[in-house]
Every structure is written in structure tokens, then in C-alpha cells.
Enzyme design. Structure first.
Site, PDB file in Angstrom:
ATOM      1  CE  LYS A   1      -1.862   1.619   4.004  1.00 23.00           C
ATOM      2  NZ  LYS A   1      -1.603   3.032   4.298  1.00 23.00           N
ATOM      3  CG  ASN A   2       2.104   2.801   3.515  1.00 26.50           C
ATOM      4  OD1 ASN A   2       0.996   3.211   3.170  1.00 26.50           O
ATOM      5  ND2 ASN A   2       2.395   2.506   4.767  1.00 26.50           N
TER       6      ASN A   2
ATOM      7  CB  CYS B   1      -4.927   5.863  10.470  1.00 27.88           C
ATOM      8  SG  CYS B   1      -5.493   4.485   9.483  1.00 27.88           S
TER       9      CYS B   1
ATOM     10  NE  ARG C   1      -0.241  10.026  10.153  1.00 26.54           N
ATOM     11  CZ  ARG C   1      -0.694   9.084   9.338  1.00 26.54           C
ATOM     12  NH1 ARG C   1      -1.966   8.796   9.286  1.00 26.54           N
ATOM     13  NH2 ARG C   1       0.135   8.433   8.541  1.00 26.54           N
TER      14      ARG C   1
ATOM     15  CG  ASP D   1       2.483   1.114   9.480  1.00 24.98           C
ATOM     16  OD1 ASP D   1       2.099   2.019  10.256  1.00 24.98           O
ATOM     17  OD2 ASP D   1       2.806   1.338   8.297  1.00 24.98           O
TER      18      ASP D   1
ATOM     19  NE  ARG E   1      -7.838   4.459   4.834  1.00 22.32           N
ATOM     20  CZ  ARG E   1      -7.252   5.412   5.508  1.00 22.32           C
ATOM     21  NH1 ARG E   1      -7.736   5.771   6.677  1.00 22.32           N
ATOM     22  NH2 ARG E   1      -6.200   6.009   5.044  1.00 22.32           N
TER      23      ARG E   1
HETATM   24  N1  EPU Z   1       6.457  14.061  11.447  1.00 21.95           N
HETATM   25  C1  EPU Z   1       6.713  15.381  11.788  1.00 21.95           C
HETATM   26  N2  EPU Z   1       6.550  16.353  10.831  1.00 21.95           N
HETATM   27  C2  EPU Z   1       6.144  16.051   9.552  1.00 21.95           C
HETATM   28  C3  EPU Z   1       5.881  14.707   9.221  1.00 21.95           C
HETATM   29  C4  EPU Z   1       6.054  13.725  10.197  1.00 21.95           C
HETATM   30  O1  EPU Z   1       7.052  15.683  12.922  1.00 21.95           O
HETATM   31  O2  EPU Z   1       6.014  16.978   8.743  1.00 21.95           O
HETATM   32  C5  EPU Z   1       6.625  12.998  12.460  1.00 21.95           C
HETATM   33  C6  EPU Z   1       5.314  12.301  12.809  1.00 21.95           C
HETATM   34  O3  EPU Z   1       4.596  12.990  13.801  1.00 21.95           O
HETATM   35  C7  EPU Z   1       5.795  10.937  13.255  1.00 21.95           C
HETATM   36  C8  EPU Z   1       7.036  10.708  12.418  1.00 21.95           C
HETATM   37  O4  EPU Z   1       7.423  11.973  11.893  1.00 21.95           O
HETATM   38  O5  EPU Z   1       6.182  10.972  14.605  1.00 21.95           O
HETATM   39  C9  EPU Z   1       6.859   9.739  11.296  1.00 21.95           C
HETATM   40  O6  EPU Z   1       5.765  10.105  10.491  1.00 21.95           O
HETATM   41  P1  EPU Z   1       5.817   9.940   8.921  1.00 21.95           P
HETATM   42  O7  EPU Z   1       5.704  11.294   8.310  1.00 21.95           O
HETATM   43  O8  EPU Z   1       6.935   9.074   8.525  1.00 21.95           O
HETATM   44  O9  EPU Z   1       4.453   9.190   8.656  1.00 21.95           O
HETATM   45  P2  EPU Z   1       3.649   9.350   7.329  1.00 21.95           P
HETATM   46  O10 EPU Z   1       4.562   9.606   6.210  1.00 21.95           O
HETATM   47  O11 EPU Z   1       2.490  10.242   7.564  1.00 21.95           O
HETATM   48  C10 EPU Z   1       3.820   6.824   6.625  1.00 21.95           C
HETATM   49  C11 EPU Z   1       2.861   5.705   6.346  1.00 21.95           C
HETATM   50  C12 EPU Z   1       2.216   5.256   7.658  1.00 21.95           C
HETATM   51  C13 EPU Z   1       3.325   4.810   8.614  1.00 21.95           C
HETATM   52  C14 EPU Z   1       4.360   5.943   8.795  1.00 21.95           C
HETATM   53  C15 EPU Z   1       5.566   5.505   9.610  1.00 21.95           C
HETATM   54  C16 EPU Z   1       2.174   6.196   4.084  1.00 21.95           C
HETATM   55  C17 EPU Z   1       1.093   6.623   3.172  1.00 21.95           C
HETATM   56  N3  EPU Z   1       1.865   6.173   5.393  1.00 21.95           N
HETATM   57  O12 EPU Z   1       3.050   7.858   7.200  1.00 21.95           O
HETATM   58  O13 EPU Z   1       1.396   4.151   7.331  1.00 21.95           O
HETATM   59  O14 EPU Z   1       2.767   4.492   9.874  1.00 21.95           O
HETATM   60  O15 EPU Z   1       4.847   6.381   7.508  1.00 21.95           O
HETATM   61  O16 EPU Z   1       6.205   4.442   8.995  1.00 21.95           O
HETATM   62  O17 EPU Z   1       3.273   5.870   3.646  1.00 21.95           O
HETATM   63  C18 EPU Z   1      -0.404   2.666   7.616  1.00 21.95           C
HETATM   64  O18 EPU Z   1      -0.039   2.109   6.563  1.00 21.95           O
HETATM   65  O19 EPU Z   1      -1.287   2.188   8.355  1.00 21.95           O
HETATM   66  C19 EPU Z   1       0.216   3.929   8.027  1.00 21.95           C
HETATM   67  C20 EPU Z   1      -0.299   4.725   8.943  1.00 21.95           C
END
Ligand code: EPU
Length: 417
Positions: A21-22, A116, A121, A304, A397
Site C-alpha cells: 500500500k505505502n 488514520c 501528523r 505499523d 483501506r
Molecule cells: N512528522 C513530523 N513532521 C512532519 C511529518 C512527520 O514531525 O512533517 C513525524 C510524525 O509525527 C511521526 C514521524 O514523523 O512521529 C513519522 O511520520 P511519517 O511522516 O513518517 O508518517 P507518514 O509519512 O504520515 C507513513 C505511512 C504510515 C506509517 C508511517 C511511519 C504512508 C502513506 N503512510 O506515514 O502508514 O505508519 O509512515 O512508517 O506511507 C499505515 O499504513 O497504516 C500507516 C499509517
């Protein structure tokens, strides 16, 4: 939609893992970088993919399923207009359109992304990175508008090794003049797969899979064909399901090397596997020993899979400390497990203690997010009696027909619309 599970059935057989998915979500966004056709295979039928495609179509893109797990996308006729707010609200990954649309157009308006509810975030890392490449952003009625007068490569140091921020900046950098170096970049397999897709389009990217990625921008990107990598979280979910239900199941069409730390942790708990290049078979169904589970960015234990470790902890000997270091609202499923008989102490937003083994009992429980949902399904399979999981549509999802896969293994699970 609800899942109704009658637990404690004997599970045997094989589960085949589909595309990640990701990985596919950023790849769909990356197709915006070319006006030519892209053909992508090994794509799972999940609702997050459908939502990304609906967003593309609402912007003038054309996307169709050219065979069962293959998408053909062509974005020749894209329009520069705000994204449909209702669609953007449905998933966090809608933020991934930011980078590629800023390559195609000089301004972009994004509504507040949904997804989610697993904690705060923020988008600060995305926006700081894009600002380095020459973008100016401001919040407006819609949420956010970003403009530029030409993207220019730069050194970008990410404060967080954010997955989607890394992906957004890589995609924007492909269209920027000159060289961009991203430091503290995310290394996850799905970030690597996005880079492989972009390289096959003609992008010049070095260092994918390390914390320093260099992109030489300005190359003209063409259409391509690409097979999405197998989903490590899907694979991990089924391995954990096998261990929690003490079933010697096989998980195939997966990449064991993408789960090295997870498999090593499970081994230290007493689990035994037969591992080939693309499969894991559970060979030991004895009682596992508790350990400490701390989530980390890749190659650590992925956040995850944390809820899956939480369910497994109810069936292992001793007390497991879960430390969820990335998100602060990802322990909510433990309250549902408590209703089922688990022994849980939630210490704070990030940490919990789970003592096992305890029998679980079927209850009516609620599914709060995708991975919590997967964990509760596993709990329902472990439990005696009937478990009813509310809001189970969240599972669609990210897991293609999880109920079908489980029926094949011998589970008693029904979907009630
Ligand atoms: N963070 C910041 N600032 C930002 C962005 C992130 O402080 O601008 C922090 C977040 O608060 C968190 C950490 O960085 O503590 C990691 O967040 P990240 O941005 O890596 O998460 P994401 O990119 O929003 C993706 C996956 C998630 C997965 C996370 C961590 C996708 C579409 N989503 O989210 O997947 O949990 O990386 O590996 O790639 C899932 O598949 O169920 C899911 C939630």
C-alpha cells in the site's frame, strides 16, 4: 461494515502477499510527473488506491484497471485546480500529490489530509523541504496553498525521517533545476520502490534506501512499467497472526529481508521459521517469551506492526513492554483487547505493559485505525466465542479482502454490510 469472527478455528495453508500500500500510493502520485502512460502491476485492490485514483481523475487524469492487479495511468490532461476536499479528507496519502503537482504547475491548493487517527501528523517537514526548493506556502480557507516561480535544487535536512515528506521532496526535486540532497531521509522499502519507479521513468536518483538521497533534477520523465514491491506490513500481519493463533502457516510472495528486525525479534521470543527468498513458514507453535518492543524507523520494528505485537503479547509468557516511539495515539486497540480479557497497563501515550498468556473472549469491539483493525481481527481469531468488530471497513483501506484470505486458511469470519 462489521466482521463477525468465531475464533479458535484451526488455521493452515498459505497466504500470498500483494503489492505494498505505502509503495503504490506515492507511485500513483508520481505518475503526475509525466504526460505519458504508466503501467503498474502487483497493485492491491484496496480503498486507499481507489481514493488516490479518484483524486487523479477529478484533476483530469485517466486511470483504469488494465487487468486484475494492473493499473494504466495517463496524466496528459491534468488541470491546475484545488483537490477535491472530500476525497483529500479520506486519506493521509493525498498529501503526496503536493510534490508532483508543484512540478507540473506553479501553484497548488491542498485541503487538510485525513487518514488514520494515530497521533499528531504535522506537515512541517514537507513544507520546510519544499520551501528549500523555492516554494512559498500559506494557510488559507481550503487549508494550504503553495506557489513557486521555478523549483531549484537545494540541500534539505529533514528534522524527522518522515516517509511521506521524503517522498514529496524526492518527487519535487525531480522537477527542480540542479541537485537536491536530502539528509535524514526515510529508508523504508516503499521509499526505495518509489525511487525505483522514478528511475525507470528517467529520473537521476542516488542513495535510495540510505539516509542521504541525491536527486539531479530537470530530467525529462517518460512513461514506464513497474511492479510494486510486496507489502512487508501485510506479510508481517500474517506471520504474527500465525504465531498468535499457533498455526504453522506459510506466507509467500513476500520479501523476508524487508522484515529482518521483526523476524529476529520473533526468533528471540522463541519463534522458528523456514525462510526462503520469498516466503516465511512458521515451524514452531510453542509458547513464546515476552520481550521489549520498541518501534523505530526502517530497518527497526515498524510502527505499523506494533498493534500486531500487542496482540501477540497477550499470548506470550511474561510481560511485554511496548514503546511506540513514532505516534502518540496508536495504543487505543489495547482498550479493546482489555475488554476481551487481556492484561494491559497503559503507562502513557507511548508505552504499555501487557502480561500473558491470557485467554481472550469474544466481545463487541471497535476498530479505530487500519493496523489496530488488523490486530483486532487476529485477537478475534485467538479468542473463544464470537467477536464482532465494528467499523471494519477501515481494513479495506489497506488489506485486499482480508476476510477471503482468512477463509482460505480455515477461519470462520463473516462480513456484514
Ligand atoms: N512528522 C513530523 N513532521 C512532519 C511529518 C512527520 O514531525 O512533517 C513525524 C510524525 O509525527 C511521526 C514521524 O514523523 O512521529 C513519522 O511520520 P511519517 O511522516 O513518517 O508518517 P507518514 O509519512 O504520515 C507513513 C505511512 C504510515 C506509517 C508511517 C511511519 C504512508 C502513506 N503512510 O506515514 O502508514 O505508519 O509512515 O512508517 O506511507 C499505515 O499504513 O497504516 C500507516 C499509517
Amino acid at each position: 461494515m462489521k466482521f463477525v469472527i468465531n475464533g479458535q478455528k484451526k488455521l493452515t495453508g498459505t497466504v500470498r502477499v500483494l503489492g505494498a500500500k505505502n509503495a503504490i500510493l506515492p507511485i500513483i502520485a508520481a505518475t503526475v510527473l509525466t504526460e505519458n502512460e504508466c503501467v503498474i502491476s502487483n497493485v492491491p485492490h484496496i480503498s486507499d488506491v481507489e481514493t488516490m485514483l479518484q483524486i487523479l481523475r477529478s484533476m483530469g487524469g485517466s486511470a483504469r484497471w488494465s487487468s486484475e492487479h494492473e493499473l494504466t495511468i495517463c496524466n496528459r490532461a491534468l488541470a491546475c485546480k484545488p483537490l477535491d476536499q472530500k476525497l483529500v479528507k479520506r486519506l493521509r496519502a493525498s498529501v503526496l500529490f503536493l510534490g508532483p503537482f508543484l512540478v507540473r504547475f506553479t501553484s497548488f491548493t491542498l485541503g487538510e489530509p485525513g487518514g488514520c487517527i494515530i497521533g499528531n501528523r504535522p506537515l512541517d517537514t514537507h513544507l520546510d523541504g519544499l520551501a528549500k526548493l523555492g516554494c512559498v506556502w500559506k494557510h488559507n480557507d481550503a487549508f494550504l496553498s503553495v506557489t513557486h516561480t521555478g523549483l531549484v535544487g537545494a540541500d534539505v535536512v529533514l528534522r524527522e525521517a518522515s516517509v511521506t515528506a521524503t517522498e514529496n521532496i524526492i518527487m519535487a526535486a525531480c522537477g527542480a533545476r540542479g541537485i537536491t540532497k536530502i539528509k535524514n531521509a526515510a529508508c523504508e522499502p516503499h521509499v526505495q520502490d518509489l525511487c525505483a519507479f522514478l528511475i525507470s521513468m528517467g529520473a537521476a536518483i542516488e542513495g535510495a534506501g540510505t539516509s542521504e538521497i541525491t536527486i539531479t533534477g530537470g530530467k525529462s520523465l517518460s512513461g514506464t512499467t513497474h511492479a510494486v514491491i510486496s507489502d512487508p506490513i501485510d506479510a508481517g500481519t500474517y506471520i504474527m497472526l500465525g504465531l498468535a493463533t499457533k498455526s504453522k502457516i506459510s506466507v509467500t510472495r513476500m520479501r523476508p529481508d524487508h522484515l529482518d528486525t521483526v523476524l529476529e525479534t520473533l526468533r528471540s521470543m522463541g519463534a522458528r521459521f523456514d525462510i526462503t527468498k520469498d516466503s516465511v513458514t512458521i515451524t514452531n507453535t510453542g509458547l513464546l517469551q515476552a520481550t521489549k518492543i520498541e518501534t523505530r524507523i526502517y530497518p527497526g520494528i515498524p510502527t505499523d506492526l506494533q498493534p500486531l505485537f500487542g496482540v501477540l503479547a497477550t499470548q506470550t509468557q511474561g510481560t511485554t513492554l511496548i514503546n511506540e516511539t513514532l505516534f502518540e495515539s496508536r495504543l487505543g486497540y489495547l482498550q479493546e483487547l482489555e475488554k476481551m480479557g487481556a492484561s494491559v497497563v497503559i503507562s502513557d501515550a507511548h508505552r504499555a505493559l501487557i502480561t500473558g498468556p491470557t485467554p481472550l473472549y469474544g466481545r463487541s469491539i471497535d476498530c479505530k485505525d487500519l493496523r489496530a483493525g488488523a490486530a483486532l481481527v487476529v485477537a478475534g481469531l485467538v479468542a473463544s466465542g464470537q467477536t464482532v468488530i465494528d467499523h471494519a471497513e477501515i481494513l479495506d483501506r489497506g488489506y485486499e479482502h482480508i476476510d477471503h484470505a482468512l477463509l482460505t486458511l480455515g477461519a470462520d469470519i463473516r462480513r456484514i454490510e
